[in-house]
Design a protein around this motif. Structure first.
Motif, PDB file in Angstrom:
ATOM      1  N   MET A 120      36.839  44.905  42.465  1.00  0.00           N
ATOM      2  CA  MET A 120      37.810  44.458  44.070  1.00  0.00           C
ATOM      3  C   MET A 120      37.616  45.506  45.233  1.00  0.00           C
ATOM      4  SD  MET A 120      41.352  43.097  44.920  1.00  0.00           S
ATOM      5  CE  MET A 120      42.007  44.645  45.354  1.00  0.00           C
ATOM      6  N   PHE A 121      36.972  46.716  45.412  1.00  0.00           N
ATOM      7  CA  PHE A 121      37.284  47.045  46.403  1.00  0.00           C
ATOM      8  C   PHE A 121      35.637  46.650  47.110  1.00  0.00           C
ATOM      9  CE2 PHE A 121      40.642  49.289  43.714  1.00  0.00           C
ATOM     10  CZ  PHE A 121      41.456  48.926  45.148  1.00  0.00           C
ATOM     11  N   TYR A 122      34.847  46.441  46.432  1.00  0.00           N
ATOM     12  CA  TYR A 122      33.916  45.967  46.261  1.00  0.00           C
ATOM     13  C   TYR A 122      34.059  44.758  47.879  1.00  0.00           C
ATOM     14  CZ  TYR A 122      31.010  49.829  43.841  1.00  0.00           C
ATOM     15  OH  TYR A 122      31.082  50.915  43.715  1.00  0.00           O
ATOM     16  N   PHE A 123      34.872  44.264  48.291  1.00  0.00           N
ATOM     17  CA  PHE A 123      34.847  43.301  48.825  1.00  0.00           C
ATOM     18  C   PHE A 123      35.643  43.574  50.744  1.00  0.00           C
ATOM     19  CE2 PHE A 123      34.039  41.111  44.977  1.00  0.00           C
ATOM     20  CZ  PHE A 123      33.222  40.634  45.249  1.00  0.00           C
ATOM     21  N   ARG A 124      35.312  43.186  51.786  1.00  0.00           N
ATOM     22  CA  ARG A 124      36.468  43.581  52.768  1.00  0.00           C
ATOM     23  C   ARG A 124      37.695  42.605  52.393  1.00  0.00           C
ATOM     24  NH1 ARG A 124      32.114  40.974  55.163  1.00  0.00           N
ATOM     25  NH2 ARG A 124      32.882  39.131  56.019  1.00  0.00           N
ATOM     26  N   ARG A 125      38.435  43.332  53.080  1.00  0.00           N
ATOM     27  CA  ARG A 125      40.387  42.981  53.625  1.00  0.00           C
ATOM     28  C   ARG A 125      40.207  41.799  53.209  1.00  0.00           C
ATOM     29  NH1 ARG A 125      42.471  43.125  58.099  1.00  0.00           N
ATOM     30  NH2 ARG A 125      42.002  44.304  60.267  1.00  0.00           N
ATOM     31  N   GLU A 126      39.096  41.199  54.446  1.00  0.00           N
ATOM     32  CA  GLU A 126      39.551  39.098  54.337  1.00  0.00           C
ATOM     33  C   GLU A 126      38.928  38.504  53.549  1.00  0.00           C
ATOM     34  OE1 GLU A 126      35.954  41.075  57.047  1.00  0.00           O
ATOM     35  OE2 GLU A 126      38.336  42.023  56.581  1.00  0.00           O
ATOM     36  N   GLU A 127      38.401  39.257  52.648  1.00  0.00           N
ATOM     37  CA  GLU A 127      37.477  38.884  51.813  1.00  0.00           C
ATOM     38  C   GLU A 127      38.332  38.379  50.734  1.00  0.00           C
ATOM     39  OE1 GLU A 127      32.998  39.427  51.770  1.00  0.00           O
ATOM     40  OE2 GLU A 127      33.744  40.956  51.262  1.00  0.00           O
ATOM     41  N   ILE A 128      39.223  39.488  50.586  1.00  0.00           N
ATOM     42  CA  ILE A 128      39.958  39.574  48.988  1.00  0.00           C
ATOM     43  C   ILE A 128      40.779  37.717  49.180  1.00  0.00           C
ATOM     44  CG2 ILE A 128      42.117  40.097  48.152  1.00  0.00           C
ATOM     45  CD1 ILE A 128      40.058  41.876  47.895  1.00  0.00           C
ATOM     46  N   HIS A 129      41.201  36.858  50.874  1.00  0.00           N
ATOM     47  CA  HIS A 129      41.657  35.536  50.388  1.00  0.00           C
ATOM     48  C   HIS A 129      40.843  34.714  49.810  1.00  0.00           C
ATOM     49  CE1 HIS A 129      45.283  35.992  53.157  1.00  0.00           C
ATOM     50  NE2 HIS A 129      44.933  37.126  54.022  1.00  0.00           N
ATOM     51  N   GLN A 130      39.500  34.920  49.802  1.00  0.00           N
ATOM     52  CA  GLN A 130      38.846  33.966  49.859  1.00  0.00           C
ATOM     53  C   GLN A 130      38.830  33.769  47.937  1.00  0.00           C
ATOM     54  OE1 GLN A 130      34.824  34.423  50.480  1.00  0.00           O
ATOM     55  NE2 GLN A 130      35.649  35.041  52.370  1.00  0.00           N
ATOM     56  N   LEU A 131      38.751  35.186  47.244  1.00  0.00           N
ATOM     57  CA  LEU A 131      39.441  35.568  45.636  1.00  0.00           C
ATOM     58  C   LEU A 131      40.491  34.294  45.230  1.00  0.00           C
ATOM     59  CD1 LEU A 131      37.139  38.007  46.037  1.00  0.00           C
ATOM     60  CD2 LEU A 131      38.100  38.767  44.525  1.00  0.00           C
ATOM     61  N   LEU A 132      41.872  35.408  46.240  1.00  0.00           N
ATOM     62  CA  LEU A 132      43.013  34.306  45.901  1.00  0.00           C
ATOM     63  C   LEU A 132      42.869  32.791  45.714  1.00  0.00           C
ATOM     64  CD1 LEU A 132      45.001  37.030  47.651  1.00  0.00           C
ATOM     65  CD2 LEU A 132      45.090  36.077  45.861  1.00  0.00           C
ATOM     66  N   PHE A 133      42.200  32.336  46.932  1.00  0.00           N
ATOM     67  CA  PHE A 133      42.468  30.924  46.766  1.00  0.00           C
ATOM     68  C   PHE A 133      41.011  30.614  45.879  1.00  0.00           C
ATOM     69  CE2 PHE A 133      42.871  27.005  49.215  1.00  0.00           C
ATOM     70  CZ  PHE A 133      43.844  26.124  49.627  1.00  0.00           C
ATOM     71  N   ASP A 134      40.402  31.153  45.591  1.00  0.00           N
ATOM     72  CA  ASP A 134      39.413  30.495  44.655  1.00  0.00           C
ATOM     73  C   ASP A 134      40.556  30.587  43.362  1.00  0.00           C
ATOM     74  OD1 ASP A 134      37.206  29.798  43.018  1.00  0.00           O
ATOM     75  OD2 ASP A 134      36.039  32.106  42.670  1.00  0.00           O
ATOM     76  N   TYR A 135      40.639  31.478  43.004  1.00  0.00           N
ATOM     77  CA  TYR A 135      41.550  31.814  41.396  1.00  0.00           C
ATOM     78  C   TYR A 135      43.018  30.631  41.846  1.00  0.00           C
ATOM     79  CZ  TYR A 135      45.248  33.780  38.938  1.00  0.00           C
ATOM     80  OH  TYR A 135      46.070  33.558  37.422  1.00  0.00           O
ATOM     81  N   GLY A 136      43.555  30.217  42.858  1.00  0.00           N
ATOM     82  CA  GLY A 136      44.834  29.583  43.343  1.00  0.00           C
ATOM     83  C   GLY A 136      44.247  27.742  43.312  1.00  0.00           C
ATOM     84  N   ARG A 137      43.290  26.957  43.420  1.00  0.00           N
ATOM     85  CA  ARG A 137      42.056  26.341  43.639  1.00  0.00           C
ATOM     86  C   ARG A 137      42.254  25.513  42.396  1.00  0.00           C
ATOM     87  NH1 ARG A 137      37.007  25.830  43.622  1.00  0.00           N
ATOM     88  NH2 ARG A 137      37.068  23.801  44.300  1.00  0.00           N
ATOM     89  N   GLY A 138      41.585  27.039  41.381  1.00  0.00           N
ATOM     90  CA  GLY A 138      41.022  26.130  40.290  1.00  0.00           C
ATOM     91  C   GLY A 138      42.370  26.148  39.459  1.00  0.00           C
ATOM     92  N   TRP A 139      43.439  26.785  39.703  1.00  0.00           N
ATOM     93  CA  TRP A 139      44.516  27.239  38.732  1.00  0.00           C
ATOM     94  C   TRP A 139      45.363  25.528  39.090  1.00  0.00           C
ATOM     95  CZ3 TRP A 139      49.627  26.639  40.664  1.00  0.00           C
ATOM     96  CH2 TRP A 139      50.237  26.988  40.101  1.00  0.00           C
ATOM     97  N   ALA A 140      45.317  24.985  40.306  1.00  0.00           N
ATOM     98  CA  ALA A 140      45.553  23.972  41.319  1.00  0.00           C
ATOM     99  C   ALA A 140      45.081  22.831  40.273  1.00  0.00           C
ATOM    100  CB  ALA A 140      46.005  23.777  42.565  1.00  0.00           C
ATOM    101  N   MET A 141      43.774  23.079  39.937  1.00  0.00           N
ATOM    102  CA  MET A 141      43.098  21.468  39.727  1.00  0.00           C
ATOM    103  C   MET A 141      43.359  20.760  38.673  1.00  0.00           C
ATOM    104  SD  MET A 141      40.668  21.299  42.847  1.00  0.00           S
ATOM    105  CE  MET A 141      39.220  22.620  42.518  1.00  0.00           C
TER     106      MET A 141
END
Length: 603
Positions: A409-430
């Protein structure tokens, strides 16, 4: 006047395989071609004292938060008369600093404002510091309370009945944002008192330099040494545990077993249970202590790697068995402090001068402990919790197949973690798979190659033309960046077998050198050797009893390495520039901590 200059960062290319490295860091932390003229007019030095290694993208938030917060206190809150903030860049993965001096014509106007603002803190130091401890502990408690868990298969029925109207992805994103916010907050607290601690010392230092012409820098430092600070508590807890083991007759159990086996054996006896209770009692908070400096996600903390403090305890018990003293020489250091203070005070011509001396020294002694104490509460304890919680979040991504290793996870910038979180959440939601598991592994591999390539090339010591005379006091005191040291870096002449640095802690010794590149190599140190390293960490103190002296590449009189070595009575020369590369393990060297010199006697 000298026209020598270091290479320009614009001419300093990245090693092969590191192409595209700039995209791993925020745009405002790298050099840009359209700003070349402005950036080449500044002098930058590599801050390997705090950031000796290449940054993974996420880890760069430590320099981003800390240096920004340092600046705001100097520039906007305290109005430190000669010093604004520090400009900083990441170049080829390393951190470079450029102190921002105040226009000399503005210094006089800042003095009364600084006196009013700083004076309030100095006059109310104890109550404000007590409140500071509550604030920092509050942040730590908030961090500890945050949890990161996998999203549920179905939202709890109680959420429906209570009309919550939200789902767990909202709280997951909110908790991540809160962790970043708390990290930022605690770095503001870090500098709330620190710059004032340095300012009070520098005021006393300047007074002594003016009042006692020719007084060595080390003599001034000795007058504020011998203080009890919390940063030494972790080591003191280990010493107490070693003494208790010897007293209870448990040293053989410790010596002959790994941690888990030793604890298992101890559970079977009354003495063993007494030791285990003491061991458990020492953990919180004192084992929230890193073998590094807390600035990297890769830093190991005692509380998460209990074998580290256990091995130190083993070493202490072995020394106790030999009849050695393992305590810090506090009485000896305090006596030397009192002797030299009395000597200089008595040389003053009258009562007014003595009163001024007493006042400035008194303030320096009151505020100076914070210069070390904050290190435990922020870099060690707070950042220990922060990194642990980030790993907790990363473990969720690992379980969901986004990548294989928690460290990824630390190979991503702190603001990029938002993309990982939203990707995870959108897949779960759909009700569909997230994209991350198919996209991220290749991207992580690409970034790892870049970081690994950057790590193959050591950083340049500095960039651009240095000032003719380094005058900025924090730069001199903390980093050991002086006109002399900078010219030494620039000189192409071989200095032979002699190196010059800062006279950081007194004492003359000769011995065999051991080059230490990381905390993992401390186990290689043999009794009576001299440790030579780029920079030390406070948690290395348990080895100070077995070595003769310390030599570092970077660090000034007020660097952690210098302060800790003085408090442990260990000769030290800091800020040599290149001792860890010029000296080789096995070389016989002579260290004069009072003169700031190191000589290679034989190889």
């Amino acid at each position: 006047m000298s026209t020598k200059a270091f290479i320009s960062p614009y001419d300093h290319k990245a090693p092969e395989g590191a192409e595209g490295w700039k995209e791993l860091y925020p745009y405002y932390m790298t050099f840009h071609d359209n700003l070349k003229e402005n950036e080449e007019a500044k002098f930058f030095f590599c801050d390997s004292q705090h950031w000796p290694n290449v940054f993974k993208p996420f880890d760069a938030l430590t320099v981003e938060f800390s240096v920004k917060c340092l600046g705001q206190y100097n520039t906007r809150q305290w109005l430190i008369p000669p010093a604004n903030g520090i400009d900083f860049k990441i170049h080829n993965g390393y951190c470079y600093m450029s102190p921002v001096e105040v226009d000399p014509s503005l210094i006089a106007d800042r003095v009364p404002q600084f006196m009013e603002r700083a004076g309030f803190y100095f006059q109310n130091w104890d109550s404000l510091l007590e409140n500071w401890h509550k604030k920092v502990k509050g942040v730590i408690d908030e961090m500890e309370a945050i949890k990161f868990e996998q999203l549920p298969e179905v939202i709890d029925i109680e959420w429906v009945k209570n009309g919550v109207g939200l789902d767990p992805t909202y709280h997951m994103i909110q908790n991540y944002d809160k962790m970043i916010d708390l990290c930022y907050k605690v770095w503001m607290y870090h500098f709330e008192f620190l710059n004032l601690g340095y300012a009070a010392y520098l005021d006393f230092f300047g007074f002594c330099k003016e009042t006692f012409p020719g007084i060595p820098d080390l003599s001034v430092a000795k007058m504020v040494q011998g203080v009890e600070v919390d940063l030494f508590r972790p080591d003191e807890e280990l010493q107490k545990l070693a003494k208790l083991a010897v007293k209870l007759g448990l040293n053989d159990i410790l010596k002959n077993n790994e941690l888990d086996k030793a604890l298992q054996i101890m559970e079977t006896s009354t003495e063993g249970k007494e030791w285990i209770a003491a061991w458990e009692g020492a953990k919180y908070p004192w084992f929230n202590f890193t073998i590094g400096n807390g600035f990297y996600s890769s830093d190991k903390y005692w509380i998460d790697h209990l074998d580290i403090p256990f091995e130190y305890i083993k070493s202490y018990t072995e020394r106790l068995e030999k009849g050695e003293t393992i305590d810090r020489p506090t009485a000896k250091i305090a006596a030397e402090r009192d002797r030299i203070t009395e000597e200089y005070r008595d040389s003053l011509p009258g009562e007014d001068a003595q009163n001024a001396f007493d006042q400035k020294l008194g303030l320096a002694r009151v505020v100076f402990p914070y210069v070390e104490n904050h290190n435990f509460y922020i870099e060690h304890w707070s950042m220990c919790v922060f990194w642990r919680k980030m790993r907790e979040l990363s473990a969720v991504f690992v379980k969901e197949g986004f990548y294989e290793n928690i460290e990824d996870m630390f190979y991503f910038r702190r603001e990029e973690i938002h993309q990982l979180l939203f990707d995870y959440g959108r897949g779960w939601a759909m009700g569909v798979p997230a994209i991350g598991p198919d996209y991220l592994p290749a991207e992580i591999a690409r970034r790892k190659k870049i970081i690994d390539a950057l790590a193959t090339a050591p950083p340049e010591p500095a960039f651009n033309k240095p000032p003719e005379i380094v005058t900025e006091p924090f730069t001199i005191m903390l980093w050991g960046i002086t006109s002399e040291s900078v010219q030494g870096w620039l000189s192409s002449e071989d200095t032979g077998n002699k190196l010059k640095g800062m006279a950081a802690s007194p004492g003359k010794v000769e011995g065999i050198a051991r080059i230490i590149h990381s905390a993992e190599e401390l186990r290689d140190l043999q009794d009576g050797e001299i440790m030579v390293t780029r920079v030390t960490a406070p948690s290395w103190a348990p080895v100070f009893g077995k070595i003769k002296a310390t030599v570092t590449d970077i660090g000034g009189m007020m660097s952690h390495a210098a302060i800790v070595c003085r408090e442990y009575g260990l000769p030290a020369v800091t800020g040599t520039g290149n001792a860890s590369t010029k000296i080789k393990t096995g070389d016989r060297i002579r260290v004069d901590g009072g003169a700031g010199t190191v000589e290679i006697l034989s190889t």
